[in-house]
Write an enzyme that holds these catalytic residues in place. Sequence first.
Site, PDB file in Angstrom:
ATOM      1  N   TYR B 254       0.819  -1.212   0.000  1.00 16.24           N
ATOM      2  CA  TYR B 254       0.000   0.000   0.000  1.00 16.24           C
ATOM      3  C   TYR B 254       0.853   1.262   0.000  1.00 16.24           C
ATOM      4  O   TYR B 254       0.414   2.312  -0.463  1.00 16.24           O
ATOM      5  CB  TYR B 254      -1.014  -0.026   1.142  1.00 16.24           C
ATOM      6  CG  TYR B 254      -2.220  -0.864   0.768  1.00 16.24           C
ATOM      7  CD1 TYR B 254      -3.218  -0.331  -0.038  1.00 16.24           C
ATOM      8  CD2 TYR B 254      -2.328  -2.191   1.149  1.00 16.24           C
ATOM      9  CE1 TYR B 254      -4.300  -1.088  -0.442  1.00 16.24           C
ATOM     10  CE2 TYR B 254      -3.411  -2.964   0.757  1.00 16.24           C
ATOM     11  CZ  TYR B 254      -4.399  -2.407  -0.039  1.00 16.24           C
ATOM     12  OH  TYR B 254      -5.474  -3.163  -0.443  1.00 16.24           O
ATOM     13  N   HIS B 411      -5.705  -3.400   6.672  1.00 13.00           N
ATOM     14  CA  HIS B 411      -5.027  -4.378   5.824  1.00 13.00           C
ATOM     15  C   HIS B 411      -3.901  -5.107   6.559  1.00 13.00           C
ATOM     16  O   HIS B 411      -3.150  -5.865   5.947  1.00 13.00           O
ATOM     17  CB  HIS B 411      -4.474  -3.703   4.564  1.00 13.00           C
ATOM     18  CG  HIS B 411      -5.542  -3.289   3.594  1.00 13.00           C
ATOM     19  ND1 HIS B 411      -6.383  -4.203   2.992  1.00 13.00           N
ATOM     20  CD2 HIS B 411      -5.926  -2.072   3.135  1.00 13.00           C
ATOM     21  CE1 HIS B 411      -7.225  -3.560   2.195  1.00 13.00           C
ATOM     22  NE2 HIS B 411      -6.980  -2.271   2.270  1.00 13.00           N
TER      23      HIS B 411
END
Lengths: 712, 712
Positions: B254, B411
């Site tokens: 990310y 996440h």
Amino acid sequence: MMGIRKIWAAALVLGTAVQGFAQQHPNIMLTKANIAAVRQGVAKYPLLRSSFNEVKQQADRAIAKGIDVPVPKDGAGGYTHEQHKQNYQSMNACGIAYQVTGDKKYAAFVKDMLLKYAAQYESWPQHPKKKSNQIPGKIFWQCLNDFVWQVYTIQAYDLVHDAIPAGDRATIEQHLFMPILHYFTNECKETFDLIHNHGTWCLSAVGMTGYVINKPDYVQMALKGSAKDGKTGFLAQLDQLFSPDGYYTEGPYYQRYAMLPFVIFAKTIQQNQPQLQIFKYHNSILSKAIDASLQLTYTNGAFFPVNDAMKDKTFQSEELVYGVDIAYADIKSQADLLDVAKQQKRVMVSDAGLRVAKDIAAGKAKPFQYRSAWLSDGNKGDEGGLGILRSGPNTDQQCILLKAASQGMGHGHFDRLNLLYYDNGGEIFSDYGSARFLNIESKFGGDYLPENKTWAKQTVAHNTLVADETSHYGGELKNAEKYHPELLKFAASEQLQVISAEEDHAYDGIKMQRTSILFKVPGLDKDLLIDVVRGLSGKDHQYDLPFWYQGHITDQSFKTNVVTNNLKALGKKDGYQHLWLNSQSNLHNGDDHITILNNLRFYTIHIAADSAMQVKLVTLGANDPNMDLRTEEKAFILSKPKAANQTFVTVTETHGRTDPTGETTTGAASNVSDLKVLKDDETQTIFAFRVKQKAYKLTINYTNKNNFIQIN
Amino acid sequence: MMGIRKIWAAALVLGTAVQGFAQQHPNIMLTKANIAAVRQGVAKYPLLRSSFNEVKQQADRAIAKGIDVPVPKDGAGGYTHEQHKQNYQSMNACGIAYQVTGDKKYAAFVKDMLLKYAAQYESWPQHPKKKSNQIPGKIFWQCLNDFVWQVYTIQAYDLVHDAIPAGDRATIEQHLFMPILHYFTNECKETFDLIHNHGTWCLSAVGMTGYVINKPDYVQMALKGSAKDGKTGFLAQLDQLFSPDGYYTEGPYYQRYAMLPFVIFAKTIQQNQPQLQIFKYHNSILSKAIDASLQLTYTNGAFFPVNDAMKDKTFQSEELVYGVDIAYADIKSQADLLDVAKQQKRVMVSDAGLRVAKDIAAGKAKPFQYRSAWLSDGNKGDEGGLGILRSGPNTDQQCILLKAASQGMGHGHFDRLNLLYYDNGGEIFSDYGSARFLNIESKFGGDYLPENKTWAKQTVAHNTLVADETSHYGGELKNAEKYHPELLKFAASEQLQVISAEEDHAYDGIKMQRTSILFKVPGLDKDLLIDVVRGLSGKDHQYDLPFWYQGHITDQSFKTNVVTNNLKALGKKDGYQHLWLNSQSNLHNGDDHITILNNLRFYTIHIAADSAMQVKLVTLGANDPNMDLRTEEKAFILSKPKAANQTFVTVTETHGRTDPTGETTTGAASNVSDLKVLKDDETQTIFAFRVKQKAYKLTINYTNKNNFIQIN
């Protein structure tokens, strides 16, 4: 070719050989006349330079380590075995280094080592660790290793010959090479006269030695057999061991291995008796064999893993480096061989290697010409064969292989009409190869694992028809060697390529047929792979058709019934005991499919399912107490529990791509639909499907070679 | 850095922005002053040429297909979604093609398409397929996609600005860009003011648009938040979203995604207000973030798959192409960045890309400087972090990653003190990454699979300590977000590198510690990986330590008990339900080992086993009804059924090689022996082993940073 045979007859009868040869050294891979050119080439051509640098490093390491010629004692992998193996490699490297650099220390190393051998060889008995049923060597436990040793060592001797004082040469020849010649042609006579690749190594060692130390009698024996009657020997081997298309019956992996002594002995003959035109002998069979070896690879260089085969073997192996260099320099300078040499990333430091490196440096390489081909098996070419269909450029080629060859001796697998599919640089429908960790001592001494027999050779380990969960020919070599499949059709046009074959004896009372097609359809980027497999019998059988695949199933048309706990083996024997049954489903009576994602591309297998057909999803690994098997292998098995006749029709579309860098997916949906069998009887299979709504109807006329496939 | 902050304060207070900008176009990635140079560069520098050729092909394909601006209707993967995504890519490609070729057809395409959007945008309602809990876009189902659309589209507009008649520009700005600015700062205000990467996309779109169409007020908002008070906005994001080392808390996958809007908006600021020195802001945080992104890869370019991550993502992704080009051209021209650019195989067709391609062509590239590093987490750098140790050249580097970072938001995986090991170009001890087939519609719509939660996030899916077959923090995000591991020691000398960390809250009443070491031993080619994992508790627990490995076990010191049929799941929950238990063995009370063969190299893991320790061999795939998991994943789990305190000491030797081409194996035997724990208490672990008979004794002093590791 009678011309060549006559030359040979004359040469041998008139005793050209017996008169001895014009002796000059070196005269095999590197020759006296070319040394200056090779030296310049090492300076000028990158591939020759890097190849020589490797050889020289090896030579320098050998000299740094010093000479060690131990009394033979250990079997494969043991100290004396590895040391003697190392010794011939070191001598050969030093021989080349001597010729290229002119530095006498390299020649001295070879001389000193050979003298050490000469001082001991005669006193050595047969190797103490001999294998049962094998003739032992004196240096190694199998005589085969002694042959290999001599094939390399005699080259090293040839390379440094002129730098060894005459007295030392006499010692080496009298006390090492002559005793070796004697041993190979007496104690090993049986192997010497064998029409088999062990025989090739033996007689090549003898023949090459005969040329180098000028013993014409031994050359004669090598060429014509120990009785010099031509019934055995090198020429008989060239006549018998390859099919007319250059295929060697054991399969690509062993063909590669068998090639080396053929090529290097032929090259020695060529250098000493060029008038014999050995490379043209038997319709240029050696040239065909080298070509066949290359055609038996996919575009990534990997040999088709037919029969016992280590799957990581590619045309980068030394045998093919010899083969390609000699083919280019001595047989026919085809520019596409340079492409293979580039991928091999090295050349032999030799006359041939010089030409290859020079022409690569001159930019002459062209992409290797892979072609669709039927390579017949059997020395008359009438014992089945391998069918290869290819489509697309080498950078992204579709390729299928249909195995319709004979058994291939003891290393053969029971997989008549096995189908492999390659695309996008790798395997899609794959073969296990052999169950073996080569040279990994902890895994069964590096030998073939027990699972090679219980799994890898069994029919269900391959992509072909299995009846009643038993292997072809009951898994019995003797039965399997009696028969071979018959070619029904091979044709390769731009739009449609087809290979079709039949096998009537794998099962009592079942006729097996397989027809595999690459079909170019307008509007699709890649050819469709169409595959029709039939079992025809008077009686009911269970018919299974496994597809071992690489990748991950991402979609299927049917409901899976995945076993989520208490996973069970699918069967008890013939390989089925090694399968975990992950899921079993009934198929609809219509167009079913499975989609596999592999290496960023989709493969959708459309299945013309009839009623009562099943799909079994399996993974490998049950009943494997020593964890010998690769458990990542997966298959879907199309299965018909009970039928007298069964036809499996699949259409595999190769489509779309995912791009992990850009995080996009395109073309994930298949364009094929409505696959259906319209008619299926003894002489015909008719089936239809649609591509982007356009209808196609295909008819296979099994008994009509002239109109085998009709498309409407 | 107060200097930079003062410049900013001055700039913003004094209203530099409000006065408007010197308007010239283009002025973001490609700038007017450099167009001539870029055109010449395309002709001269191979990497710029090939990069431009790709862009131009994309532009030509777009023009060939024609303009299609459909009324928004579909969700992700659907037709209107994909078309609008395609449109911004096409406009951007055409914008670049116009500037480089000067051909007005490209500019006309952008203009015509923008006019189509302008004609409709205001009439479109919010997207009909909005996701619950998400602000919808008008073009796409999530506003995030609208932001991305605008970030690209405003660049395309900037590129063709001067080729659009003033009247059309007024139409486009009035009826498309102004309404978009309004929508983003009103309907999407919540996101606009979020300190989160969605916020970055939103404000970057707004800020870039503000610069290009000269709306200083929107630029102000983008920089300082909608209230213009600096509590939110770009500067606040730069202050808060990265750790002082440039690490982004969600993890490398990310981080890569989050980088793009940061980099491109910063570049826009730099072009319009260079006096603000945005790249130096907050201790040059953007430069650090780009550097951290690259350091978070292995030498094959793959990001460490920490937390939710697609494992095939590498630094070839577009975000890092922007990042590397801008870092090199606008921040600091480090020659090793050129190595990355070469591996990316493309540059942005831009001022920055020109410099990169030019310097690569000039041969200035140097190998990328991977380094051992502790990358702290948390915006103050005090919330744990990632420890990376590296040894050897980029061509064959050993690398370990110890994950001691905070949870990383939604996440995040529950894998405190997870250890990854890389060698020989790939993974050895590996991580599953996320359970997802990105963009594969048939696999759960391409979204995270249910198994991402039941498997990939669970502790046992990782190489770290599991107590009582339950996951860290009970697998609860809220609990996990409260705490982070503590760094005990990071040090990297030539001979010994160490990273040690502690986590006290993953389980009630258990202190977890891990100390991982790369140790260079004379006489070995590769460093030893020494790993000491402890669980310390007042009560008894079951302690499991999984090692997920790539390769095949070829040897082990203990008797395996392989389940040959009726394979069962190891557990019921927390990921254990997905494990097939293949074998369970008791270890000897001594030096045990497992040898793995991976990619032609051996890895022998020596285990200091105490009594009652077990090894469980597992494969993945149980309880997976939709076949979502990669079943080829394998682990050995070191397991202590019952203990209050447990210390697992392993020494992994990387050794030997097999050569499938030459069919040789060397160095297959490990040189390490006699591994033994001598003492283990609250403050110390002392253990010993031998390498080629030389004895080594290591002491870990957990509470003494100055003498953390002692070697005798």
